[in-house]
Scaffold this motif. Structure first.
Motif, mmCIF file in Angstrom:
data_model
loop_
_atom_site.group_PDB
_atom_site.id
_atom_site.type_symbol
_atom_site.label_atom_id
_atom_site.label_comp_id
_atom_site.label_asym_id
_atom_site.label_seq_id
_atom_site.Cartn_x
_atom_site.Cartn_y
_atom_site.Cartn_z
ATOM 1 N N ILE A 81 0.850 -1.125 0.144
ATOM 2 C CA ILE A 81 -0.123 0.130 0.094
ATOM 3 C C ILE A 81 0.722 1.164 0.184
ATOM 4 N N THR A 101 -0.697 -2.504 -4.395
ATOM 5 C CA THR A 101 -1.893 -3.257 -4.064
ATOM 6 C C THR A 101 -3.070 -1.827 -4.170
ATOM 7 N N ASP A 102 -2.678 -0.863 -3.421
ATOM 8 C CA ASP A 102 -3.734 0.134 -3.168
ATOM 9 C C ASP A 102 -2.606 1.606 -3.024
ATOM 10 N N ARG A 116 -8.426 -0.361 4.426
ATOM 11 C CA ARG A 116 -7.571 -0.883 3.186
ATOM 12 C C ARG A 116 -6.766 -1.947 3.557
ATOM 13 N N ALA A 120 -6.735 -5.316 1.819
ATOM 14 C CA ALA A 120 -5.426 -5.929 1.225
ATOM 15 C C ALA A 120 -4.860 -7.131 1.554
ATOM 16 N N GLU A 169 -6.741 -5.084 -7.529
ATOM 17 C CA GLU A 169 -5.812 -3.782 -7.557
ATOM 18 C C GLU A 169 -6.498 -2.982 -8.480
ATOM 19 N N ASN A 172 -9.033 -0.491 -7.272
ATOM 20 C CA ASN A 172 -8.489 0.258 -6.359
ATOM 21 C C ASN A 172 -7.949 1.601 -7.377
#
Length: 308
Positions: A81, A101-102, A116, A120, A169, A172
């Motif tokens: 992240i 991922t974010d 989050r 995740a 992903e 996001n």
């Protein structure tokens, strides 16, 4: 979860350490540079379950660190992240392309970061489970009956294709673009029209190979500008591209060049949906735009199948 937080600002690391402890994450290690983080990740200790990376750091920025971390054994699917003040579209694009991922922007809401982290970790667990199933079935890919483990609707991962990321992903990524950089990009869905025939005609390994071939053709057929794609399931690919006037998805993607070894002698039959401008004010609105793009491609496909 065991978490590694990386930021060159000690006050941010102190804040993250306190916030994560309040969330119940007691096993947190911090690093003040990309080099220090890589050294920690390379040590033969217990692996980290999540990485929190700042983007703007000297010597090695967080995006380059993300890319290098993905090369370390055991960290290919670990949630990464980005926690950063960098809100420009360029950084969001590059972060997800590098394997993020974010993406969370500072200042962040504590409740949002907590959610989050939870999302995740769930995503990583699902990804690992899917990969294990795929690897277990690989020895039986010649078996025509081996498709039972893979549903037609499954949005499996095609991460070996440059520019293609996982569906979670991708969602996001769309949320970030549509809420922070409205109208800068468009999303379009492309459906392989004979997907059911391809699915029924071979094993799960052959089906995956066919979809990889279609994804490669899709990405190679769209050369203009930056693009990020994912496989949604049901033969549908989703593509986000820069909102450029000269870009035409219909012209660029239909028909896709076929791979004779995988999908027959003719070109891959596909139907391109209408493009949807990424413009949303909330997460739910952003996810609705994805559903809308898929619906436009599938509705158009049904009309062609009926009247074509």
């Amino acid at each position: 979860m065991r978490i590694l937080a990386v930021d060159d600002d000690p006050s941010i690391l102190e804040l993250l350490d306190s916030v994560l402890a309040a969330f119940g994450y007691k096993d947190v290690v911090t690093a003040r540079s990309g080099r220090e983080a890589l050294q920690i990740l390379s040590e033969p200790t217990e692996a980290f379950d999540c990485l929190l990376l700042d983007v703007q750091m000297p010597q090695m920025n967080g995006i380059n660190l993300c890319e290098e971390a993905r090369k370390i054994p055991g960290y290919l699917y670990t949630p990464i992240i980005m926690v950063t003040a960098m809100v420009q579209k360029q950084y969001i694009d590059e972060a997800f392309e590098a394997g993020a991922t974010d993406y969370v922007t500072k200042p962040f809401e504590f409740s949002d970061l907590k959610q989050r982290l939870s999302d995740a970790y769930r995503m990583a667990a699902e990804r690992r489970a899917a990969i294990e199933v795929m690897e277990a079935d690989e020895h039986a890919w010649q078996d025509a009956e081996a498709n039972q483990d893979l549903l037609l609707s499954d949005p499996f991962y095609l991460g070996d294709l440059p520019g293609c990321i996982g569906l979670a992903e991708f969602e996001n990524y769309v949320i970030q673009l549509s809420t922070m950089h409205a109208t800068a990009s468009k999303i379009v869905a492309v459906k392989v029209t004979d997907i059911e025939q391809i699915y029924k005609s071979g094993s799960s390994g052959e089906f995956r190979d066919s979809l990889a071939s279609a994804g490669t053709a899709l990405l190679s057929a769209t050369q203009e500008g930056r693009k990020v794609a994912t496989y949604w399931g049901n033969g549908v690919f989703l593509l986000v591209h820069d909102n450029q006037k000269e870009f035409s998805a219909e012209k660029a993607l239909n028909p896709l060049p076929g791979n004779p070894k995988e999908v027959g002698e003719s070109a891959i039959a596909c139907q391109v949906g209408e493009e949807v401008v990424l413009n949303a004010t909330s997460k739910m609105e952003a996810l609705f735009l994805i559903d809308k793009a898929v619906e436009l491609a599938e509705t158009r496909d049904a009309q062609v199948a009926r009247f074509g």
